[in-house]
Design a protein around this motif. Sequence first.
Motif, PDB file in Angstrom:
ATOM      1  N   CYS A  52       0.819  -1.207   0.000  1.00  0.00           N
ATOM      2  CA  CYS A  52       0.000   0.000   0.000  1.00  0.00           C
ATOM      3  C   CYS A  52       0.854   1.259   0.000  1.00  0.00           C
ATOM      4  CB  CYS A  52      -1.004  -0.024   1.139  1.00  0.00           C
ATOM      5  SG  CYS A  52      -0.589   0.961   2.553  1.00  0.00           S
ATOM      6  N   SER A  54       0.843   3.855   1.801  1.00  0.00           N
ATOM      7  CA  SER A  54       1.310   4.359   3.090  1.00  0.00           C
ATOM      8  C   SER A  54       2.739   3.852   3.355  1.00  0.00           C
ATOM      9  CB  SER A  54       0.343   3.882   4.174  1.00  0.00           C
ATOM     10  OG  SER A  54       0.892   4.031   5.432  1.00  0.00           O
ATOM     11  N   CYS A  77      -1.525  -0.607  10.672  1.00  0.00           N
ATOM     12  CA  CYS A  77      -0.871  -0.007   9.499  1.00  0.00           C
ATOM     13  C   CYS A  77       0.620   0.223   9.748  1.00  0.00           C
ATOM     14  CB  CYS A  77      -1.522   1.328   9.137  1.00  0.00           C
ATOM     15  SG  CYS A  77      -3.257   1.187   8.742  1.00  0.00           S
ATOM     16  N   SER A 143      -3.971   7.307   6.512  1.00  0.00           N
ATOM     17  CA  SER A 143      -4.238   5.871   6.307  1.00  0.00           C
ATOM     18  C   SER A 143      -5.690   5.708   5.852  1.00  0.00           C
ATOM     19  CB  SER A 143      -4.062   5.133   7.633  1.00  0.00           C
ATOM     20  OG  SER A 143      -5.018   5.635   8.559  1.00  0.00           O
ATOM     21  N   CYS A 144      -6.058   4.477   5.515  1.00  0.00           N
ATOM     22  CA  CYS A 144      -7.460   4.246   5.131  1.00  0.00           C
ATOM     23  C   CYS A 144      -8.389   4.699   6.256  1.00  0.00           C
ATOM     24  CB  CYS A 144      -7.687   2.754   4.847  1.00  0.00           C
ATOM     25  SG  CYS A 144      -6.712   2.135   3.470  1.00  0.00           S
ATOM     26  N   GLY A 175      -4.114   3.910   1.736  1.00  0.00           N
ATOM     27  CA  GLY A 175      -3.941   2.744   0.873  1.00  0.00           C
ATOM     28  C   GLY A 175      -5.038   2.582  -0.164  1.00  0.00           C
TER      29      GLY A 175
HETATM   30  S1  SF4 Z   1      -5.417  -0.188   6.223  1.00  0.00           S
HETATM   31 FE1  SF4 Z   1      -4.965   1.037   4.393  1.00  0.00          FE
HETATM   32  S2  SF4 Z   1      -3.276   2.411   4.973  1.00  0.00           S
HETATM   33 FE2  SF4 Z   1      -3.378   0.781   6.521  1.00  0.00          FE
HETATM   34  S3  SF4 Z   1      -1.897  -0.749   5.768  1.00  0.00           S
HETATM   35 FE3  SF4 Z   1      -3.926  -1.359   4.984  1.00  0.00          FE
HETATM   36  S4  SF4 Z   1      -4.069  -0.445   2.937  1.00  0.00           S
HETATM   37 FE4  SF4 Z   1      -2.373   0.611   4.022  1.00  0.00          FE
END
Ligand code: SF4
Length: 489
Positions: A52, A54, A77, A143-144, A175
């Motif tokens: 992702c 991030s 995350c 983050s998401c 992400g």
């Molecule tokens: S929740 Fe979103 S920001 Fe967090 S690791 Fe997963 S994809 Fe990446």
Amino acid sequence: MTINLLNEDLQIRENRLGSITGYHGSAKDLSNCSRKSVLNDRERSFTQCSSCSSGTAICQLAMIQDAVVINHAPLGCSGDFPEFNFINRTGQIKRKMKLKNVRLISTNLREKDMIYGGNEKLEKTIKEAYERYNPKAIFVTTSCGSGIIGDDVNGAVEKAESELGIPIVPIFCEGFRSKIWATGFDAAYHGILKKIVKPPKNKSNNIINIINFWGDDYFSNLFEKLGLIPNYIVPFTTITQLEKLSEAAATIQVCSTLGTYFSTALEQEFGVPEVKSPPPYGILGTDIWLRELGNIVGKEKEVEELIISEKQRIEEELQDLRNKLKGKKAFVAAGAVHGHSIISVLKELGIQVAGACTWHHDPILDNRDETSDSLKHVVDTYGDIQLTVCNKQSFEMVNLLNRVEPDIFIVRHSGMSIWGAKLGIPTMLIGDEQFGLGYQGIINYGQKIYDMITNSSYVKNLSKYTKLPYTKWWLEQDPFYFLGGNAGE
Ligand code: SF4
């Protein structure tokens, strides 16, 4: 113009460059469709895993030595924090820097925060980070979680910045925003360009910005002969160093998947010329790259002498390696441009590239320059190959490797390298992207591949005692069973 530093945020790669994550076919067709702007993304009806944005943003920010990164996210995350700390500490040892941990903090968003909002937590965390570390700048990565609940990250950052008097830089890298995790590199650079890099005061004629990850120093030796000084960015820099990026004589990038946005913006916004060429891997790519660098810094004569002397220096050893590696076949899996670079190196060694997989594909780069098109360079210079674009789907990779049975599997990401080893294939994990760079890089690769091919008993034994999680049914299917649609015209 796709780069606008006045915008809070940047356009993701899908919208900016037309990037894709699904393709299988000929590299030549992919290159042609890319240049004609008729490329479609072939969606998968099943996917297993991914990375992702991030993580890719933080991988560039975490090792700025006098900054702090706050990940405004649930704790999950931050699973890659220990890995960044490991890279930071080993890199500090190599560079003879003072040994210290990365300054990475999570706001640890919980269920309650997802309902009532996480801004208060973010404000408290910024103050805590400032008091604990006295940093020169603080980066806040989203983050998401923080994106979905719509936290006012800009508001929190502006308030803290006016109180603390240091740059506090929001990095929008949720992400879910992009399937192309390289968008995270662009997000990190967007923040650095917007709030850290200053207009030039004294222009240098010999400092060269090198956009890289955290590989060994292969440039000092090469540049010494040209009177140039490498300035590696972004990991292992300081905020003061980043403020002065606009003063460099030129910018180069070891991989334009990584540096496309940064190098184009440095030229567009600060007048630092970008070296536009294929990547400096393989003989012709390195020739073109060196000549373009020589043109920019006015060292054309020195470059020509260097090209001749370097080629003479490696000639005998290269021939010896070509003889030893004759008839061998390889499979390559890596990020887009670095994958193309590895293919160039293998072709110079006379190794057959039986297949290659890149994690995504950018049909164009931010500079829109055709000579920088690494896939076109590979196809025009070395001919066509079978190429897959696959965002690290293990099921596809295992099926492919099982069919191709290469003599060596060359792979950039550790999570994928394990599959080669489990199948009994000598597997070369490329941790240092600079290892294959320039003329010497071809020799480095040749020696390492020969060594691995002739010492394969460990992986052979490993495969004997390994039970794959994939069934016989799957291994008998077309590897692209779940890949739909058409690539282009
Ligand atoms: S929740 Fe979103 S920001 Fe967090 S690791 Fe997963 S994809 Fe990446």
